[in-house]
Design a protein around this motif. Structure first.
Motif, short mmCIF file in Angstrom:
data_model
loop_
_atom_site.label_atom_id
_atom_site.label_comp_id
_atom_site.label_asym_id
_atom_site.label_seq_id
_atom_site.Cartn_x
_atom_site.Cartn_y
_atom_site.Cartn_z
N ARG A 75 9.65 8.03 3.66
CA ARG A 75 10.68 9.06 3.58
C ARG A 75 10.66 9.94 4.82
N TYR A 76 11.82 10.41 5.22
CA TYR A 76 11.88 11.30 6.39
C TYR A 76 12.89 12.40 6.10
N ASP A 77 12.58 13.23 5.11
CA ASP A 77 13.56 14.20 4.63
C ASP A 77 13.99 15.25 5.65
N GLY A 78 13.18 15.52 6.66
CA GLY A 78 13.58 16.57 7.61
C GLY A 78 14.12 16.04 8.92
N GLU A 83 0.86 -1.19 0.00
CA GLU A 83 0.00 0.00 0.00
C GLU A 83 0.89 1.23 0.00
N LEU A 84 0.57 2.14 -0.90
CA LEU A 84 1.47 3.26 -1.15
C LEU A 84 0.72 4.58 -1.05
N ASN A 85 1.41 5.57 -0.50
CA ASN A 85 0.81 6.91 -0.45
C ASN A 85 1.93 7.94 -0.44
N SER A 86 1.57 9.18 -0.68
CA SER A 86 2.52 10.25 -0.44
C SER A 86 1.90 11.15 0.62
N VAL A 88 -1.09 7.00 6.61
CA VAL A 88 -0.29 8.13 7.11
C VAL A 88 0.89 7.72 7.99
N ARG A 89 0.82 6.51 8.56
CA ARG A 89 1.91 6.01 9.40
C ARG A 89 1.99 6.73 10.73
N GLY A 90 2.52 6.02 11.72
CA GLY A 90 2.45 6.51 13.10
C GLY A 90 3.47 7.56 13.51
N LEU A 91 4.46 7.80 12.71
CA LEU A 91 5.53 8.68 13.19
C LEU A 91 5.45 10.04 12.51
N ASP A 92 5.81 11.06 13.27
CA ASP A 92 5.68 12.43 12.77
C ASP A 92 6.62 12.78 11.64
N TYR A 93 7.76 12.10 11.58
CA TYR A 93 8.80 12.61 10.70
C TYR A 93 8.68 12.19 9.24
N TYR A 94 7.67 11.43 8.89
CA TYR A 94 7.56 10.99 7.50
C TYR A 94 7.21 12.14 6.55
N THR A 95 7.82 12.12 5.38
CA THR A 95 7.48 13.07 4.31
C THR A 95 7.35 12.26 3.03
N ARG A 96 6.54 12.76 2.13
CA ARG A 96 6.38 12.13 0.81
C ARG A 96 6.03 10.64 0.93
N THR A 97 6.83 9.78 0.24
CA THR A 97 6.46 8.37 0.13
C THR A 97 6.24 7.70 1.50
N ILE A 118 15.14 7.50 3.25
CA ILE A 118 13.95 6.66 3.20
C ILE A 118 14.30 5.34 3.86
N GLY A 119 13.34 4.79 4.58
CA GLY A 119 13.62 3.54 5.28
C GLY A 119 12.34 2.80 5.60
#
Ligand code: AMP
Length: 530
Positions: free
Chosen positions: A398-401, A275-278, A369-378, A414-415
């Motif tokens: 992704r966690y670009d910030g 399952e994929l989202n941005s 949306v996933r449970g962690l705050d730091y995700y961005t994009r994918t 990304i991880g």
């Protein structure tokens, strides 16, 4: 009887063979993609997770195993306030003048008017600063201060009953916490923050793009249920590096996803669903969050208690809700996809494009949306039918910030983290542990007094990479040795008696066929190997 703590468990043989099988496959696959292993400590400072995972997340707000290291009797709440707000541990005393109380000074956060009985200075003082404190020079004009108790977090031991005066008022220090480095420590609830901490600490950007993986236990104080433990295991990987190393490229996202598909296929888990989202950039998410907040305001009263709270504190989390009655409401909420601007949309399209070309199937899930705050994009999850409510085998994004949030340089990444417990559960049906367990090739049964000769023989055979179970002469009857050999699942039994040693040839019996032959010592290994 002392039992394992609730939510933890022992992994026993033969199940551990399946765990080893999984880990061996993981190492193999990751090697083919040129990932290398990183091992970070199982505990880190609490601050790392507060900043790296996000204080508003369930993990940080409810689920961490945290303790105070070293200091004797600190008040956790006070210390935490200080910890989160401190700008520098070595704030000079001059900056602690209460009249200078500003957002950047540690004093306002340390001053707890609601508690009245406390005014708390929490800082590290050097021996020199202590003397200065004793003279109270820097704390003149501090009539605003009222306190019964003073809490000091220090790096130096202080004499009992140490006191000084402030604005003419004699102050006795009631409690002194002495510790060279007083800190709160947390058992890691996840491993990404630790990896990024290590990236910053060891300046791994010097190596360009880092492709790292880890395997190890994580700890969350969750309500235990099937597939959910308080100590569980994760297999994860991170691709992280400076932007110039290509760490931001959608090609990286696609490679990671394709690697996961390969791994699951290799393990024989074929009915997975990607399952994929941005979830957009942090700015796009802020707008989306606001839109959700507005949309939820008139609806939230009809929703579950968790959603009512989330609708105010973190509306994005409402999308995670699993309560069936809430689903029709959630279906109607704004979608993140409508808030993506061109750059994010292009990035997401490119990821999908590569996946389609390399033949990895996926489903778009705008609610992911996933449970962690730091995700961005994918953002992504792999689910698997056999797992019931806890059907996510792995998740990531992704966690670009994140690096910047932890005080590092820009380091897009990304991880993912695979729940190893759940992965093993999904495997168990098709691949029983027994099927991957390596049973003894031979059971050596010494007759009375022949232990030493048997040990010598075992040593020789083991050097040939044979799995050897060595019996001893405590069984009086050979029949017992045969039973032990069968129980151990050995292919052969090898009898070591006086006659055999003299002849330097040994009776070797195939336990499946019953065939028994006498084999000279030099030919034994080859014969057993088949
Ligand atoms: P997360 O770090 O929350 O994204 O979780 C990644 C994966 O770890 C999930 O998909 C689960 O498979 C697994 N996981 C998370 N929490 C637990 C738990 N308490 N017990 C077992 N597995 C877990």
């Amino acid at each position: 009887m002392i039992k394992a703590v609730r939510g933890t468990r022992d992994l026993l043989p033969p199940d551990t063979a399946l765990w080893n099988f999984v880990e061996a496959a993981v190492r193999d696959v990751f090697r083919a993609y040129n990932f290398q292993e990183i091992r970070t400590p199982v505990f880190e400072t609490t601050e790392l997770f507060a900043r790296g995972v996000g204080e508003e997340t369930d993990i940080v707000s409810k689920e961490m195993f945290t303790w105070e290291d070293g200091a004797k009797a600190a008040d956790y709440a006070i210390y935490k306030k200080w910890m989160v707000s401190k700008r520098s541990a070595d704030t000079p005393l001059a900056a602690m003048d209460p009249n200078m109380a500003t957002a950047d000074s540690p004093l306002p956060t340390a001053y707890l008017p609601d508690k009245k009985q406390y005014v708390v200075f929490a800082f590290r003082v050097s021996a020199e600063a202590y003397r200065e404190l004793g003279r109270a020079k820097a704390l003149k004009n501090s009539g605003v201060l009222q306190f019964d108790e003073l809490l000091l977090v220090t790096s130096e031991p202080a004499p009992e009953g140490f006191s000084f005066d402030i604005g003419g008022m004699k102050v006795k220090v009631e409690r002194i916490l002495v510790d060279a480095n007083p800190q709160f420590i947390t058992l890691r609830p996840e491993n990404t923050a630790g990896v990024v901490r290590a990236y910053i600490e060891h300046k791994l950007w010097d190596r360009g793009l880092n492709k790292l993986y880890y395997i190890g236990p994580q700890f969350r104080r969750e309500r235990p249920q099937k597939g959910r433990y308080r100590q569980f295991y994760q297999i994860g990987a991170e691709v992280i590096g400076p932007p110039a190393s290509g760490s931001e490229s959608p090609a990286r996202d696609a490679e990671v996803l394709e690697m996961l598909a390969t791994l699951l296929d290799r393990l024989g888990i074929t009915d997975w669903n990607l399952e994929l989202n941005s979830v957009g950039s942090s700015q796009e998410r802020v707008k989306f969050n606001e839109a959700l907040r507005v949309a939820l305001a008139p609806l939230k009263d009809k929703m579950c208690a968790d959603c009512q709270r989330r609708a105010v504190t973190n509306p994005l989390r409402v999308l995670d809700c699993k309560v069936p009655e809430d689903q029709p409401i959630i279906e109607e909420l704004p979608r993140i996809t409508d808030f993506l601007e061109e750059e994010s949309r292009k990035h997401f399209d490119a990821v999908q494009d590569i996946l389609t070309k390399v033949g990895v199937k996926f489903t778009l899930n705008p609610r992911l949306v996933r449970g962690l705050d730091y995700y961005t994009r994918t953002a992504f999850e792999f689910t698997h039918g056999a797992l019931g409510a806890q059907n996510a085998i792995l998740g990531g994004g992704r966690y670009d910030g994140l690096s910047e949030a932890l005080g590092g340089p820009a380091a897009p990444g990304i991880g993912f983290a695979i729940g190893e417990d759940r992965l093993v559960m999904s495997l168990q049906e098709k691949t029983p542990a027994e099927s991957v367990l390596r049973k003894p090739d031979v059971y050596i049964a010494p007759m009375a007094g022949m232990n030493a000769d048997a040990a010598k023989l075992a040593r020789e055979l083991r050097r040939h990479d044979l799995v050897v179970e060595l019996g001893d002469d405590s069984f009086r009857k050979l029949k017992k040795s045969f039973e032990a050999a069968e129980k151990a699942g050995a292919k052969y039994i090898l009898i070591v008696g006086e006659n055999e040693v003299k002849a330097d040839a040994f009776a070797l019996k195939n336990l499946a066929t019953g065939e028994q032959v006498s084999v000279p010592r030099a030919e034994l290994a080859q014969k057993i190997q088949g």
